[in-house]
Design an enzyme around this catalytic site. Structure first.
Site, PDB file in Angstrom:
ATOM      1  CB  CYS A   2      -0.903   0.015   1.228  1.00 65.14           C
ATOM      2  SG  CYS A   2      -2.028  -1.395   1.310  1.00 65.14           S
ATOM      3  NE  ARG A  27       4.407   1.159  -1.239  1.00 68.80           N
ATOM      4  CZ  ARG A  27       5.217   0.928  -0.209  1.00 68.80           C
ATOM      5  NH1 ARG A  27       6.491   1.248  -0.299  1.00 68.80           N
ATOM      6  NH2 ARG A  27       4.768   0.357   0.884  1.00 68.80           N
ATOM      7  CD1 TRP A  74      -2.306  -6.633  -2.816  1.00 72.17           C
ATOM      8  CD2 TRP A  74      -0.267  -5.967  -3.381  1.00 72.17           C
ATOM      9  NE1 TRP A  74      -1.688  -7.692  -3.422  1.00 72.17           N
ATOM     10  CE2 TRP A  74      -0.434  -7.315  -3.783  1.00 72.17           C
ATOM     11  CE3 TRP A  74       0.944  -5.343  -3.637  1.00 72.17           C
ATOM     12  CZ2 TRP A  74       0.572  -8.038  -4.419  1.00 72.17           C
ATOM     13  CZ3 TRP A  74       1.950  -6.063  -4.271  1.00 72.17           C
ATOM     14  CH2 TRP A  74       1.753  -7.391  -4.662  1.00 72.17           C
ATOM     15  CG  ASN A 100       1.614  -0.318   4.076  1.00 73.07           C
ATOM     16  OD1 ASN A 100       1.188  -1.435   3.829  1.00 73.07           O
ATOM     17  ND2 ASN A 100       2.812   0.084   3.699  1.00 73.07           N
ATOM     18  N   GLY A 101      -0.544  -2.221   6.184  1.00 75.38           N
ATOM     19  CA  GLY A 101      -0.286  -3.278   7.157  1.00 75.38           C
ATOM     20  C   GLY A 101      -1.538  -4.082   7.454  1.00 75.38           C
ATOM     21  CD  GLU A 483      18.648 -18.814  -3.458  1.00 77.50           C
ATOM     22  OE1 GLU A 483      18.615 -17.591  -3.250  1.00 77.50           O
ATOM     23  OE2 GLU A 483      18.652 -19.297  -4.617  1.00 77.50           O
ATOM     24  CE  LYS A 487      20.061 -14.982  -2.989  1.00 72.36           C
ATOM     25  NZ  LYS A 487      20.029 -15.574  -4.326  1.00 72.36           N
ATOM     26  CD  GLU A 490      22.627 -14.521  -7.178  1.00 74.73           C
ATOM     27  OE1 GLU A 490      21.829 -14.429  -8.123  1.00 74.73           O
ATOM     28  OE2 GLU A 490      22.278 -14.475  -5.988  1.00 74.73           O
ATOM     29  CG  HIS A 506      27.762 -41.325  -6.017  1.00 78.69           C
ATOM     30  ND1 HIS A 506      27.854 -42.576  -6.584  1.00 78.69           N
ATOM     31  CD2 HIS A 506      26.980 -41.472  -4.911  1.00 78.69           C
ATOM     32  CE1 HIS A 506      27.147 -43.435  -5.877  1.00 78.69           C
ATOM     33  NE2 HIS A 506      26.609 -42.798  -4.853  1.00 78.69           N
ATOM     34  CE  LYS A 609      15.317  -7.947  -7.454  1.00 74.65           C
ATOM     35  NZ  LYS A 609      15.800  -8.909  -6.437  1.00 74.65           N
TER      36      LYS A 609
END
Length: 614
Positions: A2, A27, A74, A100-101, A483, A487, A490, A506, A609
Site C-alpha cells: 500500500c 509498489r 493492495w 498500510n499493514g 540457493e 548467493k 552472486e 559420487h 535484477k
C-alpha cells in the site's frame, strides 16, 4: 504494498496527492483514493483499479482542499472495490484514515464497536481504526485520541489520519511499515516511501517503530506512542529516490533480509482461515474442477526462482499428491514439452518480466496447459498472460541477489499446495489447520533466526579468504543448498557448489581438504542421522564444517571441532517449512563474506535484477 501520501501547505492539495500516488505505483495496488478538508468539510473520492480511474472520478466531480491524504491499496481484507478503497471514515464521516499493514485483531474490535452502536460499511480491517479514534475523540486533539486507540491494535501497521474537528493537522504513526516525513518550505508531507515526496523536498525524517508525527502548518512534533517527545534527525537526501530507501541499512540486501518476517507475514495474511481451515487464493482464478482434473504440474523459472520451484516440487507432491517436474525457463522452449489440457504450468518470477520464463509460459499455453504465475509485481507481463496469479506480497526488492522474494515464493507455493490439495479432496479443511498454524508461526521464527546474525558474522570472518565452498542438503533442503551456493557466487564471487548430500561420495568428496568449508543443512528430520554420517565423512578428510540444524539437533556439536567448525541452531519447524528458515543464515553468510571482501553487494558485477532479454 500500500502507498500513503499526506500533504499540508500552500499548494493545491489534490495534484500533490495524485502525483505522490503515481510515484508509488511501482509498489502494486488495486484501488486508490484521496480525502481532503476544505472550509470545515471532508471531501473524499475513491475508485477501484488504476490511478487513472481515480483521476477520472475527480475530473467528473472535482474536489479541492487545504490539506489531505491519499492512498493506493493492495487488497488483503476485502475485495478490491471502491467501497473497500482507502481512505476510510468513522460514523460521522469527520475522521478518515489510510493504512498500510494488517490489524490482526480487527474482528474482535469490530464486534466490540458494533455492540456500542458503530456502523461498518466495508470489509476491511482499516475501518475499525477510524471508529476506535472516533470513540476516543475528545477536546485534547486528534493525536491524543489516536494514542488512546493504539494500545487496542495488534499487528504491524502505518496509519495516517485527519479530522475535520481538529483542523490543519495530520497525524502519522508507525509500527512496522515505513513512514517518512518530508520537511519543505512552509509545507510538510508524510509518505510510505521517499519517491512520493522527493520532487518537493529532500529534507526527510524517518519515523521509527512506535513513533508518531503530528504535522501542522507550523512544523512537526515527534513523539513515541505514549506522548513522550522524540528527538529526530533530519536527513538531506542527495541521491536518487531508490537510494533513499535503505532506511539506515548499509545495503538494500541486508535491509531485505531483515524484512523477511514482514514479507512472509504479508504473503500469508488474508489468505488463510484458522477457524475454517480454508485457503483463499482469489487471484488464482482457476476453478476447483479444473484443479481437481490436473494430472501433471510443470514449474518454470530461472535462477533463484528455479530453486523455489525445486522446493515447490516437494511441497506440492507431498501435500496434493500430483506429479511435479521443474524446468529452467531458458531450456523449456527449446524442446518439445509434453503438456495438454490436464497439465498446469506454474511460472515463478519476481518481476513478472523475465524473458525466458515468459517464453516458457507461452510455450506451455500453446500446448494447452492451464497457467499460473507466482509473481511480486502487479500488472506485470506474467500476471497478464497467465490464467491466474498468486502474488507474493514481498514489496519492492532492490538488491540484485534475491532474498525476501525467494522466501515469499516458498510461502506462496505452500499456500498453493494446500489449496490444490483441498480442491482435489486430498486434504480436508480440518486437516489443513495444523499447516495453517505452522505457517502463522513462521514470521516469529524468522525473527528468531535473524538473531543468529552476530554468530554468522564471526563465521564470515573465519572463511572470507577461502576460494571454494561446498553446500550439502538432503530432500527438500537440497534446493536450499543450491540457493546458498548461488548467493555466495552472486555477491562474493567465490566458487561454490550445492550438492545432494547422498551424492557426495559420487564425486564431490574428492574436493574436500582442510581448505574446503562444507555447509551442511541438517535439520532434525527423518534424514538427520544420514546428514550426521555425511558430516563425519567431511571431518574424516579434514574439512571444516558449518552445520545448520534445528532444536534437538545440537548433538552435531559432539562430532565437530570447536576450533574449526560451527553449529547454528534454528527454531524447530515442520519439515516442509524448515527450508524457509534454513535459507536465512545462508543469505547472511553470503552477505557478510561479500562485505568483508569489499564486493558491491547490491549491484554485483555482470548481473541485473530482472533478465528481460534472452
Amino acid at each position: 504494498m500500500c502507498g500513503i501520501i499526506g500533504y499540508i501547505g500552500p499548494k493545491d492539495v489534490v495534484p500533490v496527492l495524485i502525483d505522490g500516488l503515481r510515484r508509488l505505483e511501482y509498489r502494486g495496488y488495486d484501488s486508490a483514493g484521496v480525502a481532503v478538508v476544505s472550509h470545515g468539510a471532508m471531501a473524499l473520492r475513491r475508485s477501484a483499479g488504476k490511478l487513472s480511474r481515480l483521476e477520472d472520478a475527480i475530473g467528473l466531480n472535482p474536489i479541492a482542499g487545504e490539506y489531505g491524504v491519499g492512498h493506493t491499496r493492495w487488497a488483503t481484507h476485502g475485495r478490491p472495490t471502491e467501497e473497500n478503497a482507502h481512505p476510510h471514515r468513522d460514523c460521522s464521516g469527520r475522521i478518515v484514515v489510510v493504512h498500510n499493514g494488517i490489524i490482526e485483531n480487527y474482528l474482535d474490535l469490530k464486534a466490540e464497536l458494533q455492540a456500542q452502536g458503530h456502523a461498518f460499511v466495508t470489509e476491511t480491517d482499516t475501518e475499525i481504526v477510524a471508529h476506535l479514534v472516533e470513540r476516543e475523540m475528545g477536546a485534547d486533539g486528534l493525536e491524543n485520541a489516536v494514542r488512546r486507540a493504539l494500545p487496542r491494535l495488534r499487528g504491524l501497521f502505518a496509519l495516517v489520519l485527519i479530522s475535520v474537528d481538529d483542523p490543519e493537522k495530520i497525524v502519522a504513526v508507525r509500527n512496522g511499515p515505513p513512514i517518512v516525513v518530508g520537511l519543505g518550505d512552509g509545507e510538510f508531507f508524510v509518505a510510505s516511501d521517499i519517491p512520493a515526496i522527493l520532487s518537493h523536498t529532500r529534507d526527510v525524517v524517518f519515523l521509527g517503530d512506535e513513533e508518531m508525527a503530528v504535522v501542522t502548518r507550523t512544523g512537526v512534533d515527534f513523539t513515541d506512542f505514549s506522548g513522550r517527545p522524540v528527538s529526530k534527525a533530519t536527513q538531506r537526501v542527495l541521491w536518487d529516490p531508490i537510494m533513499a530507501e535503505k532506511a539506515g541499512y548499509k545495503h538494500f540486501m541486508l535491509k531485505e533480509i531483515f524484512e523477511q518476517p514482514t514479507s512472509v507475514r504479508e504473503t500469508i495474511l488474508g489468505r488463510v482461515s484458522q477457524e475454517s481451515g480454508r485457503i483463499f487464493l482469489e487471484e488464482m482464478r482457476i476453478a476447483d474442477a479444473k484443479l481437481a482434473a490436473i494430472e501433471k504440474i510443470t514449474i518454470l523459472a530461472c535462477g533463484t526462482s528455479w530453486h523455489a520451484g525445486l522446493v515447490g516440487k516437494y511441497l506440492v507432491e507431498e501435500l496434493a499428491r500430483v506429479p511435479v517436474e521443474v524446468d529452467y525457463g531458458s531450456e523449456y522452449r527449446y524442446r518439445r514439452p509434453l503438456v495438454g489440457e490436464h497439465s498446469l504450468a506454474v511460472v515463478i518470477t519476481q518481476s513478472g518480466e523475465t524473458a525466458d520464463t515468459l517464453a516458457a509460459l507461452r510455450e506451455a499455453k500453446r500446448g494447452g496447459a492451464a497457467s499460473l504465475a507466482i509473481c511480486n509485481v502487479v500488472g506485470s507481463m506474467a500476471t497478464r498472460e497467465a490464467d491466474g496469479t498468486i502474488y507474493t506480497h514481498a514489496g519492492p526488492e532492490i538488491g540484485v541477489a534475491s532474498t525476501k522474494a525467494f522466501t515469499s515464493q516458498l510461502v506462496a507455493l505452500y499456500l498453493f499446495g494446500l489449496r490444490l490439495a483441498q480442491a482435489r479432496g486430498v486434504l480436508s479443511p480440518e486437516a489443513s489447520r495444523a499447516h495453517i498454524d505452522a505457517l502463522l508461526q513462521l514470521p516469529q521464527q524468522l525473527e528468531q533466526t535473524l538473531k543468529l546474525a552476530p554468530a554468522i558474522e564471526e563465521i564470515a570472518g573465519r572463511f572470507q579468504a577461502r576460494t571454494d565452498f561446498l553446500y550439502l542438503g538432503r530432500g527438500i533442503n537440497y534446493p536450499i543448498a543450491l540457493e546458498g551456493a548461488l548467493k555466495l557466487k552472486e555477491i562474493s564471487y567465490i566458487h561454490a557448489e550445492g550438492y545432494p548430500a547422498g551424492e557426495m561420495k559420487h564425486g564431490p568428496i574428492a574436493l574436500i581438504d582442510d581448505r574446503m568449508p562444507v555447509v551442511a543443512l541438517a535439520p532434525r528430520d527423518a534424514v538427520f542421522e544420514k546428514m550426521i554420517g555425511n558430516v563425519q565423512e567431511v571431518k574424516a578428510r579434514g574439512g571444516s564444517v558449518v552445520a545448520l540444524t534445528t532444536q534437538g539437533g545440537a548433538g552435531l556439536a559432539s562430532i565437530l571441532d570447536r576450533e574449526r567448525d560451527f553449529v547454528l541452531e534454528l527454531p524447530m519447524a515442520p519439515p516442509l517449512l524448515a527450508p524457509i528458515l534454513m535459507v536465512v543464515p545462508l543469505q547472511l553468510l553470503a552477505y557478510d563474506i561479500a562485505v568483508r571482501r569489499g564486493c558491491d553487494v547490491d549491484q554485483p558485477r555482470n548481473l541485473a535484477k530482472s533478465v528481460t532479454v534472452e
